[in-house]
Design a protein around this motif. Structure first.
Motif, PDB file in Angstrom:
ATOM      1  N   PHE A  76     -44.251  29.204  24.704  1.00 17.28           N
ATOM      2  CA  PHE A  76     -44.770  28.791  23.409  1.00 17.28           C
ATOM      3  C   PHE A  76     -43.848  29.443  22.383  1.00 17.28           C
ATOM      4  O   PHE A  76     -43.824  30.667  22.267  1.00 17.28           O
ATOM      5  CB  PHE A  76     -46.210  29.271  23.225  1.00 17.28           C
ATOM      6  CG  PHE A  76     -47.168  28.657  24.215  1.00 17.28           C
ATOM      7  CD1 PHE A  76     -47.903  27.533  23.877  1.00 17.28           C
ATOM      8  CD2 PHE A  76     -47.319  29.193  25.479  1.00 17.28           C
ATOM      9  CE1 PHE A  76     -48.782  26.962  24.791  1.00 17.28           C
ATOM     10  CE2 PHE A  76     -48.186  28.633  26.404  1.00 17.28           C
ATOM     11  CZ  PHE A  76     -48.928  27.506  26.053  1.00 17.28           C
ATOM     12  N   ASP A  84     -56.964  25.317  23.000  1.00 14.51           N
ATOM     13  CA  ASP A  84     -57.316  26.171  24.133  1.00 14.51           C
ATOM     14  C   ASP A  84     -56.344  27.324  24.354  1.00 14.51           C
ATOM     15  O   ASP A  84     -56.590  28.179  25.196  1.00 14.51           O
ATOM     16  CB  ASP A  84     -57.386  25.344  25.424  1.00 14.51           C
ATOM     17  CG  ASP A  84     -58.476  24.290  25.383  1.00 14.51           C
ATOM     18  OD1 ASP A  84     -59.378  24.396  24.532  1.00 14.51           O
ATOM     19  OD2 ASP A  84     -58.412  23.353  26.202  1.00 14.51           O
ATOM     20  N   GLN A  85     -55.241  27.350  23.639  1.00  8.16           N
ATOM     21  CA  GLN A  85     -54.221  28.374  23.865  1.00  8.16           C
ATOM     22  C   GLN A  85     -54.165  29.356  22.704  1.00  8.16           C
ATOM     23  O   GLN A  85     -53.934  28.964  21.566  1.00  8.16           O
ATOM     24  CB  GLN A  85     -52.843  27.722  24.047  1.00  8.16           C
ATOM     25  CG  GLN A  85     -52.776  26.764  25.206  1.00  8.16           C
ATOM     26  CD  GLN A  85     -53.189  27.394  26.511  1.00  8.16           C
ATOM     27  OE1 GLN A  85     -52.803  28.512  26.828  1.00  8.16           O
ATOM     28  NE2 GLN A  85     -53.990  26.683  27.285  1.00  8.16           N
ATOM     29  N   GLU A  86     -54.388  30.616  23.009  1.00  3.61           N
ATOM     30  CA  GLU A  86     -54.311  31.661  21.998  1.00  3.61           C
ATOM     31  C   GLU A  86     -52.891  32.216  21.978  1.00  3.61           C
ATOM     32  O   GLU A  86     -52.393  32.729  22.972  1.00  3.61           O
ATOM     33  CB  GLU A  86     -55.306  32.780  22.314  1.00  3.61           C
ATOM     34  CG  GLU A  86     -55.366  33.821  21.230  1.00  3.61           C
ATOM     35  CD  GLU A  86     -56.439  34.862  21.501  1.00  3.61           C
ATOM     36  OE1 GLU A  86     -56.168  36.031  21.199  1.00  3.61           O
ATOM     37  OE2 GLU A  86     -57.511  34.501  22.014  1.00  3.61           O
ATOM     38  N   ILE A  87     -52.268  32.101  20.839  1.00  2.00           N
ATOM     39  CA  ILE A  87     -50.894  32.559  20.669  1.00  2.00           C
ATOM     40  C   ILE A  87     -50.899  33.627  19.581  1.00  2.00           C
ATOM     41  O   ILE A  87     -51.272  33.368  18.444  1.00  2.00           O
ATOM     42  CB  ILE A  87     -49.950  31.398  20.266  1.00  2.00           C
ATOM     43  CG1 ILE A  87     -50.076  30.210  21.220  1.00  2.00           C
ATOM     44  CG2 ILE A  87     -48.514  31.888  20.148  1.00  2.00           C
ATOM     45  CD1 ILE A  87     -49.751  30.508  22.658  1.00  2.00           C
ATOM     46  N   LYS A 117     -46.667  31.874  29.319  1.00  2.00           N
ATOM     47  CA  LYS A 117     -47.876  31.823  30.149  1.00  2.00           C
ATOM     48  C   LYS A 117     -47.603  31.062  31.436  1.00  2.00           C
ATOM     49  O   LYS A 117     -46.924  30.050  31.438  1.00  2.00           O
ATOM     50  CB  LYS A 117     -49.021  31.139  29.399  1.00  2.00           C
ATOM     51  CG  LYS A 117     -49.498  31.909  28.187  1.00  2.00           C
ATOM     52  CD  LYS A 117     -50.717  31.264  27.581  1.00  2.00           C
ATOM     53  CE  LYS A 117     -51.226  32.044  26.377  1.00  2.00           C
ATOM     54  NZ  LYS A 117     -52.504  31.513  25.905  1.00  2.00           N
ATOM     55  N   PHE A 163     -49.461  29.035  34.410  1.00  2.00           N
ATOM     56  CA  PHE A 163     -50.678  28.299  34.739  1.00  2.00           C
ATOM     57  C   PHE A 163     -50.729  28.103  36.247  1.00  2.00           C
ATOM     58  O   PHE A 163     -49.866  27.443  36.821  1.00  2.00           O
ATOM     59  CB  PHE A 163     -50.692  26.955  34.005  1.00  2.00           C
ATOM     60  CG  PHE A 163     -50.755  27.114  32.511  1.00  2.00           C
ATOM     61  CD1 PHE A 163     -51.967  27.050  31.852  1.00  2.00           C
ATOM     62  CD2 PHE A 163     -49.609  27.371  31.768  1.00  2.00           C
ATOM     63  CE1 PHE A 163     -52.039  27.227  30.476  1.00  2.00           C
ATOM     64  CE2 PHE A 163     -49.658  27.551  30.392  1.00  2.00           C
ATOM     65  CZ  PHE A 163     -50.880  27.482  29.747  1.00  2.00           C
ATOM     66  N   VAL A 176     -54.799  31.557  34.121  1.00  2.00           N
ATOM     67  CA  VAL A 176     -53.579  31.665  33.328  1.00  2.00           C
ATOM     68  C   VAL A 176     -53.200  33.137  33.228  1.00  2.00           C
ATOM     69  O   VAL A 176     -54.045  33.986  32.949  1.00  2.00           O
ATOM     70  CB  VAL A 176     -53.794  31.086  31.909  1.00  2.00           C
ATOM     71  CG1 VAL A 176     -52.521  31.195  31.079  1.00  2.00           C
ATOM     72  CG2 VAL A 176     -54.263  29.638  31.978  1.00  2.00           C
ATOM     73  N   GLU A 196     -50.425  35.821  31.389  1.00  2.00           N
ATOM     74  CA  GLU A 196     -49.413  35.944  30.356  1.00  2.00           C
ATOM     75  C   GLU A 196     -48.295  36.837  30.867  1.00  2.00           C
ATOM     76  O   GLU A 196     -48.535  37.927  31.368  1.00  2.00           O
ATOM     77  CB  GLU A 196     -50.003  36.509  29.067  1.00  2.00           C
ATOM     78  CG  GLU A 196     -49.033  36.394  27.907  1.00  2.00           C
ATOM     79  CD  GLU A 196     -49.684  36.502  26.550  1.00  2.00           C
ATOM     80  OE1 GLU A 196     -48.999  36.992  25.641  1.00  2.00           O
ATOM     81  OE2 GLU A 196     -50.853  36.107  26.404  1.00  2.00           O
TER      82      GLU A 196
END
Length: 174
Positions: free
Chosen positions: A52, A94-97, A104, A106, A112, A114
């Protein structure tokens, strides 16, 4: 007879998943994810590691050629996908950045992880091999391919006040 049917179903599943993965845009072996195809990429692949990134991020620019090399290294592995997504122009609820780049992994079971290890090609290959159960060799990577953190090209499109005395965590915070 059951064995033949099972073998045919397995072969079909492998071909279908490979064909599905081939539908996504790639740059240097790395799938380019967007908010419209992200869930499909994750669902279609057993193991996926995703960067990301932000286009203005110096750390992201620094690992870009390494990430491309990682994509090329795993291109022949049917159960692994190397992907990237511009997190500034794609919304993924759904993705905390927290910062850039965020990396990440998967897993097939939906979990998931990190990535928080080193940022060279050997670290990335080792991590993916351990999590995906693969045995890909670390590719040759010339230091000249990497973008130096203090080079002008790393920051040409970004007005960044870089303080060399500030320790770096390898992330640009949001």
């Amino acid at each position: 007879m059951m064995r033949v049917v099972s073998t045919l179903l397995l072969a079909f599943a492998i071909v279908a998943s490979s064909a599905f993965a081939a539908e996504f845009e790639k740059e240097d072996g790395v799938i380019v994810a967007t908010d419209s195809n992200f869930d499909d990429i994750i669902a279609a692949n057993e193991n996926a590691i995703v960067e990301f990134y932000a286009p203005w991020c110096g750390h992201c620019k620094q690992i870009a050629p390494i990430w491309d090399k990682l994509g090329e290294a795993f291109e022949g592995e049917d159960n692994v996908v190397i992907a990237k997504i511009d997190a500034t122009s794609n919304e993924l609820e759904d993705q905390e950045i927290q910062g850039f780049p965020t990396l990440k992994f998967f897993h097939p079971d939906g979990t998931v992880s990190e990535f928080d290890g080193g940022r060279d090609i050997a670290d990335f290959v080792k991590y993916v091999n351990e999590h995906a159960g693969t045995n890909v060799a670390v590719p040759e990577f010339a230091e000249s391919e990497a973008v130096e953190e203090d080079s002008e090209s790393a920051y040409e499109d970004y007005d960044y006040d870089y303080d060399e005395e500030t320790p770096s965590s390898g992330h640009d915070e949001l």
